[in-house]
Design an enzyme around this catalytic site. Structure first.
Site, PDB file in Angstrom:
ATOM      1  N   GLU A  81      57.776 -37.615  31.866  1.00  0.00           N
ATOM      2  CA  GLU A  81      56.923 -37.148  32.963  1.00  0.00           C
ATOM      3  C   GLU A  81      56.836 -38.234  34.034  1.00  0.00           C
ATOM      4  O   GLU A  81      56.032 -39.168  33.906  1.00  0.00           O
ATOM      5  CB  GLU A  81      55.511 -36.872  32.443  1.00  0.00           C
ATOM      6  CG  GLU A  81      55.446 -35.843  31.335  1.00  0.00           C
ATOM      7  CD  GLU A  81      54.078 -35.178  31.275  1.00  0.00           C
ATOM      8  OE1 GLU A  81      54.029 -33.960  31.460  1.00  0.00           O
ATOM      9  OE2 GLU A  81      53.068 -35.872  31.086  1.00  0.00           O
TER      10      GLU A  81
ATOM     11  N   GLY B  75      51.201 -33.214  38.964  1.00  0.00           N
ATOM     12  CA  GLY B  75      50.164 -32.613  39.804  1.00  0.00           C
ATOM     13  C   GLY B  75      50.392 -32.765  41.301  1.00  0.00           C
ATOM     14  O   GLY B  75      49.483 -32.520  42.092  1.00  0.00           O
TER      15      GLY B  75
ATOM     16  N   GLU C 137      47.977 -40.219  32.306  1.00  0.00           N
ATOM     17  CA  GLU C 137      46.557 -40.288  32.716  1.00  0.00           C
ATOM     18  C   GLU C 137      45.758 -41.133  31.734  1.00  0.00           C
ATOM     19  O   GLU C 137      44.775 -41.772  32.118  1.00  0.00           O
ATOM     20  CB  GLU C 137      45.985 -38.863  32.861  1.00  0.00           C
ATOM     21  CG  GLU C 137      46.509 -38.210  34.138  1.00  0.00           C
ATOM     22  CD  GLU C 137      46.627 -36.699  34.097  1.00  0.00           C
ATOM     23  OE1 GLU C 137      46.042 -36.062  33.199  1.00  0.00           O
ATOM     24  OE2 GLU C 137      47.326 -36.149  34.977  1.00  0.00           O
TER      25      GLU C 137
ATOM     26  N   SER D 236      54.875 -31.115  37.607  1.00  0.00           N
ATOM     27  CA  SER D 236      54.996 -30.025  38.587  1.00  0.00           C
ATOM     28  C   SER D 236      56.028 -28.966  38.212  1.00  0.00           C
ATOM     29  O   SER D 236      56.685 -28.403  39.087  1.00  0.00           O
ATOM     30  CB  SER D 236      55.284 -30.593  39.984  1.00  0.00           C
ATOM     31  OG  SER D 236      54.177 -31.369  40.417  1.00  0.00           O
TER      32      SER D 236
ATOM     33  N   HIS E 174      49.871 -39.953  27.359  1.00  0.00           N
ATOM     34  CA  HIS E 174      49.968 -39.300  28.674  1.00  0.00           C
ATOM     35  C   HIS E 174      49.668 -40.338  29.752  1.00  0.00           C
ATOM     36  O   HIS E 174      48.829 -41.220  29.574  1.00  0.00           O
ATOM     37  CB  HIS E 174      48.979 -38.133  28.755  1.00  0.00           C
ATOM     38  CG  HIS E 174      49.205 -37.274  29.952  1.00  0.00           C
ATOM     39  ND1 HIS E 174      48.776 -37.628  31.213  1.00  0.00           N
ATOM     40  CD2 HIS E 174      49.859 -36.085  30.098  1.00  0.00           C
ATOM     41  CE1 HIS E 174      49.148 -36.690  32.069  1.00  0.00           C
ATOM     42  NE2 HIS E 174      49.804 -35.751  31.424  1.00  0.00           N
TER      43      HIS E 174
ATOM     44  N   ASN F  89      49.384 -28.362  28.762  1.00  0.00           N
ATOM     45  CA  ASN F  89      48.353 -29.403  28.694  1.00  0.00           C
ATOM     46  C   ASN F  89      47.220 -28.990  29.642  1.00  0.00           C
ATOM     47  O   ASN F  89      47.359 -29.106  30.852  1.00  0.00           O
ATOM     48  CB  ASN F  89      48.982 -30.741  29.123  1.00  0.00           C
ATOM     49  CG  ASN F  89      47.944 -31.854  29.255  1.00  0.00           C
ATOM     50  OD1 ASN F  89      46.809 -31.719  28.800  1.00  0.00           O
ATOM     51  ND2 ASN F  89      48.341 -32.956  29.882  1.00  0.00           N
TER      52      ASN F  89
ATOM     53  N   LYS G  37      44.442 -30.358  30.051  1.00  0.00           N
ATOM     54  CA  LYS G  37      43.661 -31.521  30.537  1.00  0.00           C
ATOM     55  C   LYS G  37      42.162 -31.243  30.402  1.00  0.00           C
ATOM     56  O   LYS G  37      41.757 -30.531  29.483  1.00  0.00           O
ATOM     57  CB  LYS G  37      44.046 -31.866  31.972  1.00  0.00           C
ATOM     58  CG  LYS G  37      45.550 -31.964  32.165  1.00  0.00           C
ATOM     59  CD  LYS G  37      45.920 -32.644  33.440  1.00  0.00           C
ATOM     60  CE  LYS G  37      47.417 -32.540  33.648  1.00  0.00           C
ATOM     61  NZ  LYS G  37      47.919 -33.452  34.637  1.00  0.00           N
TER      62      LYS G  37
ATOM     63  N   GLY H 101      51.244 -28.895  33.041  1.00  0.00           N
ATOM     64  CA  GLY H 101      49.823 -29.119  33.329  1.00  0.00           C
ATOM     65  C   GLY H 101      49.262 -27.949  34.119  1.00  0.00           C
ATOM     66  O   GLY H 101      48.877 -26.917  33.570  1.00  0.00           O
ATOM     67  N   GLY H 102      49.214 -28.092  35.447  1.00  0.00           N
ATOM     68  CA  GLY H 102      48.590 -27.104  36.324  1.00  0.00           C
ATOM     69  C   GLY H 102      49.027 -25.665  36.055  1.00  0.00           C
ATOM     70  O   GLY H 102      48.180 -24.761  35.961  1.00  0.00           O
TER      71      GLY H 102
HETATM   72  C1  PEP Z   1      50.997 -33.110  32.847  1.00  0.00           C
HETATM   73  O1  PEP Z   1      49.945 -33.608  33.187  1.00  0.00           O
HETATM   74  O2  PEP Z   1      51.430 -33.267  31.703  1.00  0.00           O
HETATM   75  C2  PEP Z   1      51.712 -32.332  33.848  1.00  0.00           C
HETATM   76  C3  PEP Z   1      52.999 -32.145  33.689  1.00  0.00           C
HETATM   77  O3  PEP Z   1      50.986 -31.861  34.919  1.00  0.00           O
HETATM   78  P1  PEP Z   1      51.517 -30.909  36.102  1.00  0.00           P
HETATM   79  O4  PEP Z   1      52.349 -29.837  35.459  1.00  0.00           O
HETATM   80  O5  PEP Z   1      50.267 -30.361  36.705  1.00  0.00           O
HETATM   81  O6  PEP Z   1      52.288 -31.751  37.008  1.00  0.00           O
END
Ligand code: PEP
Length: 253
Positions: A168, A174, A100, A214, A98, A10, A12, A235-236
């Site tokens: 999640e 994050g 967010e 994470s 999600h 993802n 973002k 994500g990251g």
């Molecule tokens: C996400 O936003 O779906 C996510 C898992 O982010 P991160 O891996 O950065 O925690």
């Protein structure tokens, strides 16, 4: 029960055309070289990069997904993107719900279910995100919250073929923090039980449940080895080709 692992990135709200294309090409190239062949790989760039990313991954097994969609297939919704438009563009997947979007846009379970229903009708696969906040976790409400989110945001046309659940924990996204492997397995197993109640045991056994929050090369192996963890929503770490491919390589067969 063998469920095909799915590793989804993802992106973002990150990336412009030039670096986005380079990144998508890098992922496609590394996935081609990767030893781990039988896992599905998906990238979910922002809307503005979908077309360019589609061209960049052409000929590779990397699939394309969007990060959100409207619940209507067309019409008067200024600024929105419909699932049919995503399908038309070549997306196979769309993420809905999600955390967010739940937070930034006040999305409710009911709205997410409408989006997911319509995306499935349009021929897309959906990744429906759920997860508790830190406060809810501290109050021991994780299972209760996830159960309510599944009951409310998984639509009636969901099957194991067209729906993936991503667990999640909001506090893990994050932040560099993750639940223990035992906690993740407990929540995933309970999610599968709730899916069985809602969609029947056969769907529950085959439906993929991803972990997100994470995930990185150093913790992926342990998390992805868990019985009820069928992949990751990243994500990251999906923004670095080397980290994303290292996670793919550490997924279970
Ligand atoms: C996400 O936003 O779906 C996510 C898992 O982010 P991160 O891996 O950065 O925690």
């Amino acid at each position: 029960m063998v469920r095909k692992t799915l590793i989804a990135g993802n992106w973002k709200m990150n990336g412009h055309i030039e670096d986005g294309v380079a990144h998508a090409k890098g992922v496609a190239l590394e996935v081609k070289k990767a030893a781990r062949k039988d896992c599905e790989v998906l990238i979910c760039p922002p809307f503005t990069l979908l077309m360019a990313a589609k061209k960049a991954i052409k000929g590779s097994k990397v699939q394309l997904g969007a990060q959100d969609c409207h619940f209507d297939l067309k019409g008067a919704h200024t600024g929105d993107i419909s699932p049919l438009m995503l399908k038309d563009l070549g997306c196979q997947y769309v993420i809905v719900g999600h955390s967010e979007r739940r937070t930034d846009h006040g999305e409710t379970n009911e709205l997410i279910a409408k989006k997911a229903y319509s995306a499935i009708e349009a021929g897309l696969k959906v990744i429906i995100c759920i997860g508790e906040t830190e406060k809810e976790r501290d109050e021991n409400k994780t299972i209760e919250v996830c159960t309510a989110q599944i009951m409310g945001s998984v639509p009636s046309n969901s099957t194991a073929q067209n729906t993936v659940i991503a667990y999640e924990p909001v506090w893990a996204i994050g932040t560099g923090k993750t639940p223990t492997a035992e906690d993740v397995e407990e929540v995933h197993a309970s999610i599968r039980k709730v899916i069985a109640k809602k969609l029947g045991r056969a769907n529950a056994n085959k439906m993929r449940i991803l972990y997100g929050g994470s995930m990185k090369p150093s913790n992926a192996k342990e998390l992805l080895a868990l019985e009820d963890v069928d992949g990751g929503l990243i994500g990251g770490a999906s923004l670095k080709v080397a980290d994303f491919t290292a996670i793919i390589e550490s997924s279970k067969q």
